[in-house]
Enzyme design. Structure first.
Site, PDB file in Angstrom:
ATOM      1  N   LYS A 130      -2.598   6.974   1.025  1.00 47.05           N
ATOM      2  CA  LYS A 130      -2.356   7.278   2.440  1.00 47.05           C
ATOM      3  C   LYS A 130      -1.273   8.360   2.453  1.00 47.05           C
ATOM      4  O   LYS A 130      -0.084   8.093   2.598  1.00 47.05           O
ATOM      5  CB  LYS A 130      -1.935   6.012   3.189  1.00 47.05           C
TER       6      LYS A 130
ATOM      7  N   ARG B  49       0.837  -1.212   0.000  1.00 50.10           N
ATOM      8  CA  ARG B  49       0.000   0.000   0.000  1.00 50.10           C
ATOM      9  C   ARG B  49       0.869   1.258   0.000  1.00 50.10           C
ATOM     10  O   ARG B  49       0.536   2.250  -0.666  1.00 50.10           O
ATOM     11  CB  ARG B  49      -0.954  -0.010   1.206  1.00 50.10           C
TER      12      ARG B  49
HETATM   13  N1  PMP Z   1      -9.108   5.129   7.329  1.00 49.83           N
HETATM   14  C1  PMP Z   1      -8.182   6.061   7.587  1.00 49.83           C
HETATM   15  C2  PMP Z   1      -8.440   7.460   7.162  1.00 49.83           C
HETATM   16  C3  PMP Z   1      -6.988   5.706   8.240  1.00 49.83           C
HETATM   17  O1  PMP Z   1      -6.055   6.630   8.484  1.00 49.83           O
HETATM   18  C4  PMP Z   1      -6.787   4.360   8.627  1.00 49.83           C
HETATM   19  C5  PMP Z   1      -5.486   3.943   9.271  1.00 49.83           C
HETATM   20  N2  PMP Z   1      -5.428   4.217  10.634  1.00 49.83           N
HETATM   21  C6  PMP Z   1      -7.809   3.430   8.369  1.00 49.83           C
HETATM   22  C7  PMP Z   1      -8.938   3.851   7.698  1.00 49.83           C
HETATM   23  C8  PMP Z   1      -7.645   1.998   8.752  1.00 49.83           C
HETATM   24  O2  PMP Z   1      -6.679   1.377   7.935  1.00 49.83           O
HETATM   25  P1  PMP Z   1      -5.787   0.165   8.431  1.00 49.83           P
HETATM   26  O3  PMP Z   1      -6.721  -0.923   8.819  1.00 49.83           O
HETATM   27  O4  PMP Z   1      -4.957  -0.194   7.265  1.00 49.83           O
HETATM   28  O5  PMP Z   1      -5.009   0.669   9.592  1.00 49.83           O
END
Ligand code: PMP
Length: 301
Positions: free
Chosen positions: A151, A52
């Site tokens: 991200k 990612r």
């Molecule tokens: N949405 C946002 C905006 C995030 O920043 C995150 C990460 N904290 C998530 C969802 C969850 O993603 P992950 O399960 O990969 O941590």
């Protein structure tokens, strides 16, 4: 050492880690990052997080100055140097030092930072009572503005939502799309349970496709639960039997109140509980070992 930071190939203590104020990550939020967990000396879903990170970088035409395999080694080395068996890993790749104009061509080399530090979670009590969340007035950017799939270091939209949650005395902020569909929270994805089936907002709505979200969708399938990515409104959430959030920090966290509406019977639901247990079990059963790999490498000299 408790905690360690890798900066452009060098591992140091957190007090010693610095980057330039001319770095466009600092000046413009021009960069990408990840959030990864270490559970008892194993890095959870490391390959997925690295994939990612490189996808986010690819989207913003940011060349990461080391290949994914070297990034993986650097992450493992930094965790090992931290001495922490349970930790949070924050890889950051920014455009690098440039001048005061935003043109990325002025930035010769990207900056690579990997922070390994203690993990901060919702308190255990929050999992027992369930979270209270509120809908933020700020909306998630549409995918043709700043796509949530990236991200990126541009988290101001999420920070503004988080401030609204703080001001309302809530645990998290729910964010809608421009059209008013449920999208995600400021740092977590959202699920609801209705008629024994799971719904989570579809990835094309402009949300971050969470790695915990994907893991939960798979676990739900293994447990014989129907799980669907859908487009739905607050009405569906307010009237759901259960609601929960997923994220690297939150894991699977029950929600018992949304905008003052009680969800289900106002207590964490049984399906949420089951998925939380299954997820925690997965974190213990899988992952890239940090310390055993080190022993093997050390023996080889
Ligand atoms: N949405 C946002 C905006 C995030 O920043 C995150 C990460 N904290 C998530 C969802 C969850 O993603 P992950 O399960 O990969 O941590």
């Amino acid at each position: 050492m408790s905690g360690a930071v890798y900066v452009n190939g060098r591992i140091c203590k957190k007090e010693e880690a610095t980057v330039s104020v001319y770095d466009h990550g600092f000046l413009y939020g021009d960069g990408v990052f990840e959030g990864i967990r270490v559970y008892d000396g194993r890095i959870f879903k490391l390959e997925e997080h690295i994939a990612r990170l490189y996808e986010s970088a690819h989207h913003i035409l940011l060349e990461v100055p080391l290949p994914p395999a070297a990034m993986k080694d650097a992450i493992i080395e930094t965790v090992r140097a931290s001495g922490l068996r349970d930790a949070y890993i924050r890889p950051v790749v920014s455009r690098g030092p440039g001048d005061l104009g935003l043109d990325p061509r002025r930035c010769r080399t990207a900056t690579v930072v990997i922070i390994v530090d203690a993990v901060r979670l919702y308190p255990q009590e929050a999992y027992e009572r369930g979270l209270r969340i509120v809908t933020a007035t700020v909306r998630r950017p549409a995918p043709d503005t700043l796509n949530g799939r990236i991200k990126s270091l541009n988290y101001l939209n999420n920070v503004l939502a988080r401030i609204e949650a703080n001001q309302a005395g809530a645990d998290e902020a729910l964010m809608l799309t421009r059209e008013g569909y449920v999208c995600e929270c400021s740092a977590d994805n959202v699920f609801l349970v209705t008629g024994g089936a799971l719904w989570t907002p579809a990835a094309h709505l402009g949300l971050l496709r969470g790695i915990t979200r994907d893991a939960v969708l798979l676990l739900a399938g293994e447990q014989g639960l129907a799980a669907e990515e859908r487009v739905f409104t607050l009405h569906d959430l307010y009237t759901a039997g259960e609601c929960f959030l997923t994220g690297t920090g939150a894991e699977v966290a029950p929600v018992v109140e949304v905008d003052g509406r009680r969800i289900g019977d106002g207590r964490p639901g049984p399906i949420t509980h089951r998925l939380n247990a299954a997820f925690r079990e997965l974190t213990r059963r899988t992952g890239t070992p940090v310390f055993t790999q080190g022993v093997v490498k050390d023996e080889r000299g």
